[in-house]
Write a protein that holds these residues in place. Sequence first.
Motif, PDB file in Angstrom:
ATOM      1  N   UNK A  39       0.835  -1.204   0.000  1.00 30.74           N
ATOM      2  CA  UNK A  39       0.000   0.000   0.000  1.00 30.74           C
ATOM      3  C   UNK A  39       0.871   1.257   0.000  1.00 30.74           C
ATOM      4  N   UNK A  40       1.898   1.276   0.849  1.00 30.09           N
ATOM      5  CA  UNK A  40       2.715   2.475   1.042  1.00 30.09           C
ATOM      6  C   UNK A  40       3.532   2.862  -0.180  1.00 30.09           C
ATOM      7  N   UNK A  41       3.772   1.917  -1.094  1.00 31.14           N
ATOM      8  CA  UNK A  41       4.526   2.223  -2.303  1.00 31.14           C
ATOM      9  C   UNK A  41       3.794   3.273  -3.141  1.00 31.14           C
ATOM     10  N   UNK A  42       2.530   3.527  -2.826  1.00 34.36           N
ATOM     11  CA  UNK A  42       1.750   4.561  -3.518  1.00 34.36           C
ATOM     12  C   UNK A  42       2.443   5.931  -3.418  1.00 34.36           C
ATOM     13  N   UNK A  43       3.106   6.202  -2.294  1.00 33.73           N
ATOM     14  CA  UNK A  43       3.822   7.471  -2.147  1.00 33.73           C
ATOM     15  C   UNK A  43       5.149   7.473  -2.914  1.00 33.73           C
ATOM     16  N   UNK A  44       5.555   6.326  -3.426  1.00 35.03           N
ATOM     17  CA  UNK A  44       6.825   6.193  -4.127  1.00 35.03           C
ATOM     18  C   UNK A  44       7.658   5.095  -3.506  1.00 35.03           C
TER      19      UNK A  44
END
Length: 556
Positions: A76-81
Motif C-alpha cells: 500500500x505504502x509504495x503509492x507514495x513512491x
Amino acid sequence: MQSITIVLLGIAGMLLGWFVYSKFIAARIFKLDDSFTTPAHELQDGKDYVPTNKVVLWGHHFTSVAGAAPIVGPAIAVYWGWVPAVLWVVLGTILFAGVHDMGALWASVRHKGKSMGALSESVIGKRSRALFMIVVFLVLLMVNAVFGVVIANSFVSQPTAVFPAWTAIAVALIIGQLLKRNFALIPLCMVGILVLYASVYAGSYIPLSLPESMFGLADTANWIIILFIYAAIASLLPVWMLLQPRDFINGMQLLVGLFLLYGAVFFAMPDITAPAFNTQTAMDTPSIIPLLFVTIACGAVSGFHGIVSSGTSSKQLNKETDVRFVGYLGAVGEGSLALITIVAVSGVALAASPQEWHEIYSHLGAGSVDAFITGGANLIQQGWGLPVEFSSTILAVMVVLFAGTTMDSGVRLQRYIIQEWGEIYNIKALKKGLVATFVAVGSCLLLAFGAGGASGSGGMIIWPLFGSTNQILASLTLLVVSVMLIKMKRPARYTLIPMLFVLVMAFFAGLIKLKEYWLAENYLLVFLDAIVLVVSVLVMLEAWSVIARFRRSESN
C-alpha cells in the motif's frame, strides 16, 4: 532503475545490521548471558514453557510476527513512491525493529516470561500495567478478528489454497510427534516442505470450497467460524505439538518463497516502473508524514512483535544469547519480505509502464495483497519459467499460512492476557486455560459478527485503528525496555531515540485519524482512538515519573 539495485543495497544494509549492529546491542547494551536461567528451564511445564532449539524458535517467532502485514503495508505504502518505502523498511529493520524485538524478548526473559503488559508493572508501576494491557488487548483483538476475515476471503477467492493450507496443519502435527520422539529435525522438515509443495501442486487441480450458503450464513462467515474453532483448539495444545513445527515449516516455506522471488530478480533483472516519489497522488491522499510510518509497520517496526516476543517466544528461549538470533534475525527476515514486496509491486512484473502502474495504483489503498500475488507470480514466471497459475498458488498459500500462524499465536497470546487478568484481579474462572480461550475467541467472534452482521467482517470496522495503535504499542514497549536499561545503569539511547520517533509519528497519525473519524461520524472509532491516545500519554507520564525519581535517588 533496475530492481536488482534496490535489492542489493537493501540486503547489504540488513546484513550490516545483523553482523555489526545487533552484535553491539547484544554484547554492550543487553549483555546477553548464557549462564542466566531462562523461564523455559526455570518454569518448564511441557506446554507453554518449553526449551526450544533456536532455529525452530526462530521459525515460530518469524512466522508469528510476519503474517500478511509485511506484504500489505509495503504494497500500500509504495503509492507514495518506492524510495520512501524502501528507506523506511531498511532503516527501520536495522535501527528499530531488530532492537525492539530483541529488547522485548530480553526484558520478558529477565522477568520470568511475563508479557509486556504485566512486565510494565515491574518496570514502571501498577497503573501502567492496566493501561498497557488495554492497548495490547485491542491490538490482539484487531489482529485476530481481521486475520480470520483475511484467510476466509482468501479461501473463497483462491480455493486452490484450501487443500495445501489444511495439509500444512496435518504435516505439522505429524512432525511434532516425531520430533518428540527424537527424530532428526532437518530431514523431517525437508520431507515436510516437499509434502507441502506437493500439496500446493495438487491444490492447483483440486480447488475446495464451502457451499455459498450454509446454516443461513455465507461461505466467508462459515470459514471464519471454522478458523476460530481451529485457533481455539490450537491455542490449547502444547507448543511442541503444533505451534512449533507448523511455524518452523512455514518459516522454511517462506525462505523458499523468498529464494524464488529474489532469485527471479537476479535472473530477470526487471525494471522499476513505479515512481521514486509519486507526484500524481489523488487529491484526498493524506500526507506521507506521518502516515508512511504507520502504514508500514511489520517490516520496519511493529508493536505486535513485542506481544509475540514477550508472550510465546520468551517462554521457549533455551539460552539468553538466542535472543539475538530469534529477535533480530526474525526482524531481518520480515524486512526482507517487505523489501521484495516493494519490488514485486513496483516493477514491470506488475505494470509494464509508469502509466499502467498509475492505473493500478489510482489511490492510496489500491494494490495490496492482490498486487503482490500478481506481481510476484509474474516475476517468478519471468525469472524461473514457472507457470503463473502455480506461482500464484504458491504466493496465495504463503499469505494464508502466514496469516494463519499469526492467528494461532494471536489467540494463544490473547488467552495469556485474559489469564493474567484473572491473576491480577483474582478471578478464578479466567485463570483456567479453557475459559480464557473461550473468552478470547468469543470476543473476536462478537466483534466479527456483532459489528459486521452475518458477513462476519466486523473486525474490519476497527482495523483502520491498527496502524497508529500498533505503533504506539511499539513505542510503549521500547519505553519499558528503556526504563529497564536506565535502572540497570546501561545506555538507553539506542531504545529511547527509536521510541521517541515512533511515538511522535504514531501519535500524530492517531490525531489525524481521530479527526477523520469525527468528520465521518464514526463515533466507535473516535472513542477507541481517543482511549489509545490518552492511555499512551498516561503511560509516558508514569514512565517519566519513574525515571525522574530514579535520577533523584542516584544523585542523593
